[in-house]
Design a protein around this motif. Structure first.
Motif, PDB file in Angstrom:
ATOM      1  N   PHE A   1       0.827  -1.207   0.000  1.00 20.86           N
ATOM      2  CA  PHE A   1       0.000   0.000   0.000  1.00 20.86           C
ATOM      3  C   PHE A   1       0.865   1.262   0.000  1.00 20.86           C
ATOM      4  O   PHE A   1       0.625   2.202  -0.777  1.00 20.86           O
ATOM      5  CB  PHE A   1      -0.927  -0.029   1.218  1.00 20.86           C
ATOM      6  CG  PHE A   1      -1.945   1.051   1.242  1.00 20.86           C
ATOM      7  CD1 PHE A   1      -2.970   1.092   0.306  1.00 20.86           C
ATOM      8  CD2 PHE A   1      -1.897   2.038   2.207  1.00 20.86           C
ATOM      9  CE1 PHE A   1      -3.919   2.109   0.333  1.00 20.86           C
ATOM     10  CE2 PHE A   1      -2.837   3.045   2.245  1.00 20.86           C
ATOM     11  CZ  PHE A   1      -3.856   3.075   1.297  1.00 20.86           C
ATOM     12  N   LEU A   2       1.897   1.298   0.833  1.00 18.36           N
ATOM     13  CA  LEU A   2       2.758   2.480   0.907  1.00 18.36           C
ATOM     14  C   LEU A   2       3.611   2.646  -0.345  1.00 18.36           C
ATOM     15  O   LEU A   2       3.965   3.766  -0.711  1.00 18.36           O
ATOM     16  CB  LEU A   2       3.627   2.417   2.161  1.00 18.36           C
ATOM     17  CG  LEU A   2       2.863   2.601   3.472  1.00 18.36           C
ATOM     18  CD1 LEU A   2       3.783   2.374   4.664  1.00 18.36           C
ATOM     19  CD2 LEU A   2       2.208   3.969   3.564  1.00 18.36           C
TER      20      LEU A   2
ATOM     21  N   VAL B   1       1.441   4.499  -2.696  1.00 20.40           N
ATOM     22  CA  VAL B   1       1.380   5.893  -2.240  1.00 20.40           C
ATOM     23  C   VAL B   1       2.674   6.628  -2.618  1.00 20.40           C
ATOM     24  O   VAL B   1       2.638   7.770  -3.085  1.00 20.40           O
ATOM     25  CB  VAL B   1       1.136   5.959  -0.720  1.00 20.40           C
ATOM     26  CG1 VAL B   1       1.315   7.368  -0.188  1.00 20.40           C
ATOM     27  CG2 VAL B   1      -0.255   5.437  -0.393  1.00 20.40           C
TER      28      VAL B   1
ATOM     29  N   VAL C   1       2.638   7.593  -6.281  1.00 19.13           N
ATOM     30  CA  VAL C   1       1.782   8.766  -6.525  1.00 19.13           C
ATOM     31  C   VAL C   1       2.485  10.036  -6.069  1.00 19.13           C
ATOM     32  O   VAL C   1       2.462  11.056  -6.767  1.00 19.13           O
ATOM     33  CB  VAL C   1       0.409   8.609  -5.829  1.00 19.13           C
ATOM     34  CG1 VAL C   1      -0.412   9.880  -5.955  1.00 19.13           C
ATOM     35  CG2 VAL C   1      -0.352   7.416  -6.400  1.00 19.13           C
ATOM     36  N   ALA C   2       3.158   9.971  -4.932  1.00 10.07           N
ATOM     37  CA  ALA C   2       3.883  11.149  -4.429  1.00 10.07           C
ATOM     38  C   ALA C   2       5.017  11.527  -5.372  1.00 10.07           C
ATOM     39  O   ALA C   2       5.229  12.708  -5.661  1.00 10.07           O
ATOM     40  CB  ALA C   2       4.412  10.870  -3.027  1.00 10.07           C
TER      41      ALA C   2
ATOM     42  N   TYR D   1      -1.689   3.631   7.628  1.00  2.26           N
ATOM     43  CA  TYR D   1      -2.792   4.236   6.887  1.00  2.26           C
ATOM     44  C   TYR D   1      -2.843   5.747   7.119  1.00  2.26           C
ATOM     45  O   TYR D   1      -3.174   6.502   6.217  1.00  2.26           O
ATOM     46  CB  TYR D   1      -4.112   3.568   7.254  1.00  2.26           C
ATOM     47  CG  TYR D   1      -4.069   2.093   6.947  1.00  2.26           C
ATOM     48  CD1 TYR D   1      -4.040   1.658   5.634  1.00  2.26           C
ATOM     49  CD2 TYR D   1      -4.004   1.145   7.959  1.00  2.26           C
ATOM     50  CE1 TYR D   1      -3.963   0.316   5.332  1.00  2.26           C
ATOM     51  CE2 TYR D   1      -3.921  -0.201   7.667  1.00  2.26           C
ATOM     52  CZ  TYR D   1      -3.900  -0.620   6.352  1.00  2.26           C
ATOM     53  OH  TYR D   1      -3.795  -1.940   6.064  1.00  2.26           O
TER      54      TYR D   1
ATOM     55  N   ALA E   1      -0.048   7.077   5.013  1.00  2.00           N
ATOM     56  CA  ALA E   1      -0.459   7.030   3.606  1.00  2.00           C
ATOM     57  C   ALA E   1      -1.402   8.184   3.279  1.00  2.00           C
ATOM     58  O   ALA E   1      -1.248   8.840   2.248  1.00  2.00           O
ATOM     59  CB  ALA E   1      -1.124   5.691   3.300  1.00  2.00           C
ATOM     60  N   ALA E   2      -2.353   8.436   4.135  1.00  2.00           N
ATOM     61  CA  ALA E   2      -3.291   9.537   3.891  1.00  2.00           C
ATOM     62  C   ALA E   2      -2.574  10.873   3.895  1.00  2.00           C
ATOM     63  O   ALA E   2      -2.881  11.755   3.088  1.00  2.00           O
ATOM     64  CB  ALA E   2      -4.397   9.515   4.946  1.00  2.00           C
TER      65      ALA E   2
ATOM     66  N   LEU F   1      -0.657  10.765   0.483  1.00  4.17           N
ATOM     67  CA  LEU F   1      -1.482  10.580  -0.711  1.00  4.17           C
ATOM     68  C   LEU F   1      -2.391  11.781  -0.995  1.00  4.17           C
ATOM     69  O   LEU F   1      -2.466  12.237  -2.141  1.00  4.17           O
ATOM     70  CB  LEU F   1      -2.319   9.305  -0.563  1.00  4.17           C
ATOM     71  CG  LEU F   1      -3.115   8.876  -1.782  1.00  4.17           C
ATOM     72  CD1 LEU F   1      -2.199   8.590  -2.964  1.00  4.17           C
ATOM     73  CD2 LEU F   1      -3.958   7.650  -1.449  1.00  4.17           C
TER      74      LEU F   1
ATOM     75  N   SER G   1      -0.592  14.784  -2.427  1.00  2.73           N
ATOM     76  CA  SER G   1      -0.024  14.422  -3.726  1.00  2.73           C
ATOM     77  C   SER G   1      -1.098  14.395  -4.795  1.00  2.73           C
ATOM     78  O   SER G   1      -0.905  14.927  -5.899  1.00  2.73           O
ATOM     79  CB  SER G   1       0.661  13.056  -3.632  1.00  2.73           C
ATOM     80  OG  SER G   1       1.723  13.110  -2.719  1.00  2.73           O
TER      81      SER G   1
END
Length: 105
Positions: A10-11, A14, A17-18, A79, A82-83, A86, A89
């Protein structure tokens, strides 16, 4: 699948995307992200400990790393991190760039 492995996958998404936001647009305002991180990670620690302590949530000990902040496994904080990365970004990626026609009647 352990929570750690799930968090790594998951990270990684992220992080991609960053990186895309930084390369394509510009970096999010990391100072603001840092300030939000302090607040959100503190709240995550408080509320995760409450819901775990009251028995609302329980974790299989074989699926967590064993590193705890109070009662909360460290994996729970992924999480929030990540938020925190994300959202700004994606905001930068979707931000509208001013066109030549902006400001004209």
């Amino acid at each position: 699948m352990t929570y750690t492995l799930l968090n790594i996958v998951f990270l990684a998404v992220v992080a991609l995307v960053a990186i895309a936001a930084i390369v394509v647009r510009r970096a999010p305002r990391w100072r603001a992200v840092g300030l939000a991180a302090v607040l959100l990670l503190t709240l995550t620690a408080i509320f995760d400990n409450v819901i775990i302590g009251t028995g609302i949530v329980a974790y299989d000990d074989s699926l967590i790393s064993g590193v705890l902040i109070g009662l909360a496994p460290i994996e729970d904080f992924a999480y929030t991190v990540a938020a925190l990365v994300l959202l700004p970004s994606v905001w930068e990626l979707l931000r509208r760039t001013p066109s030549r026609h902006d400001g004209e009647p």
